[in-house]
Design an enzyme around this catalytic site. Sequence first.
Site, short mmCIF file in Angstrom:
data_model
loop_
_atom_site.label_atom_id
_atom_site.label_comp_id
_atom_site.label_asym_id
_atom_site.label_seq_id
_atom_site.Cartn_x
_atom_site.Cartn_y
_atom_site.Cartn_z
N GLU A 115 0.83 -1.20 0.00
CA GLU A 115 0.00 0.00 0.00
C GLU A 115 0.87 1.27 0.00
O GLU A 115 0.64 2.20 0.76
CB GLU A 115 -0.95 -0.01 1.20
N GLU A 161 -7.34 -7.15 -0.31
CA GLU A 161 -7.72 -7.07 1.10
C GLU A 161 -9.20 -6.74 1.19
O GLU A 161 -9.58 -5.56 1.21
CB GLU A 161 -6.90 -6.02 1.86
#
Length: 596
Positions: A185, A263
């Site tokens: 991320e 996710e």
Amino acid sequence: MAPRKRLSLPVLLLPLLSLLLPQADNRSFIVDRINDRFLLDGAPFRYVSGSLHYFRVPRVLWADRLFKMRMSGLNTVQFYVPWNYHEPEPGVYNFNGSRDLFAFLKEASLANLLVILRPGPYICAEWDMGGLPAWLLQKPEINLRTSDPDFLAAVDSWFKVLLPKLYPWLYHNGGNIISIQVENEYGSYRACDVNYMKHLAGLFRALLGDRILLFTTDGPEGLRCGSLQGLYTTVDFGPADNMTKIFALLRNYEPHGPLVNSEYYTGWLDYWGQNHSTRSVLAVTRGLENMLKLGASVNMYMFHGGTNFGYWNGADEKGRFLPITTSYDYDAPISEAGDLTPKLFALRNVISEDHGFMLYRTFLPYPIPEPTQFWVPNNGVHDRAYVMVDGVFHGVLERNMKHQLFLTGKGGAKLDILLENMGRLSFGSNSSDFKGLLEPPVLGQMVLTQWLMFPLNVDKLVKWWFPLHLMKSTRPQTPSGPTFYSTTFPIFGEGGDTFLFLPGWTKGQVWINGFNLGRYWTKRGPQQTLYVPRPLLFSRGGLNKITLLELESVPLQPQIQFVDRPILNSTSHKTFVYSLSVETPSAPEPMELSGH
């Protein structure tokens, strides 16, 4: 007339198992950008994955948690590698005991799970310093997660130890790692240092080669800085987010290839002094179902959260300092203590398409020369179980009806249970009607564990795979157990609505021209016929294909009949017979069907 084609169910399962347990030759996991999908060994593949962190679970419980994930219908496990857990001091490496991630990879392989690996160097994960070693701060001027030479030197040194150890575990080398994430991320980090990301990508390629799929993942707002050409772009979001909008945004960065949510949040983390975070079962399952309908690959974060033992919890900065709790339960489908939650059963139903069939498989732990009781405690078969030992049908267990069988078999023999969902409760109870094996089966005095579970998309099998992989017919055995039968027939004239009658057949499912007509249960009744609407049939000499999945026993001279009115309780009928006898093979004959 003979059945032109016949195939037993265990043989039909081979292509599914070959995807899950591929051979060492010609192994590959690639992106098919033309058809927007993954290919595993050249076959279309979609992963349904869950996150589990080996560093949050005692080593002795790894196998238990992984098998529970596999039993839930997952085919992949995703996990991080925390750098600070393995290099506590510069140049000092620890891969022993609970830090033996290679033993964890082996346990995942034994559970028949593929692996998505996330080695960082930064992992977040609500882990101390996001997995970066605290000793990096001995250089006060260091700029973490950038192309700062001091940081890159430490990263290079670590990855030159870790990545070569992982190389034999890559899928194309015979291992179970199908893809590896670069950083984590990164688009959410203030630096947005493209040179840093390029350095990591080059390092991974240099140490792992060109065949492993490398990817990035970010929240929607982080895709601009987190994605990098040459790395496959994926996205993160939860059940409350706008899936359509986010996947459309993802297409700006990855125009072709499978959609991936790396996710999908089943719950959330907890901070000291705040309420325990939860996500509703309905919201989580509905979001997963919608993504699977799009053909997306999904990783559920977390599927089992575990515990921040010792001092390993991280902290967030959100206007103030927020340390993470010791428990990393995460409101996950498998609780912190390893218990199966209602969320798990609900997700399992979605993964298995919430209907149809599921195959459970294990192996007999020792020889069973004498008939030995086999049963599932607490009425734990939901709803009918067809039991086979090394492909030989032994009988049926049924919810509220039949609770035991007697089995024999050699040590190591394959024990298969084909589970049929007979319909979920719609009246009379407010309780959740979970399907499958709700309790571990018992053989004699031994509880059988280490089951593998294979969700079966039988409709897709019949429509696409079955017509291409048919075996020559053989004389049916009685009882045959789960077996496919198929033949073709033409219709003269326009035809009309009709009813299918299956005299002597026991119980199963019928497809005409790929359309699932529904269940038949001739032996139990009262319904004896299935309605066949005219639009399903090809008339004027067109060739129609009928496929039956007989679950128990076929007649010695199998026939199907088309009648002009329903037999719902022994009403009179006019019959057109089409024989499936195995004795006299011949070409299909024309058939006239009367309408009504």
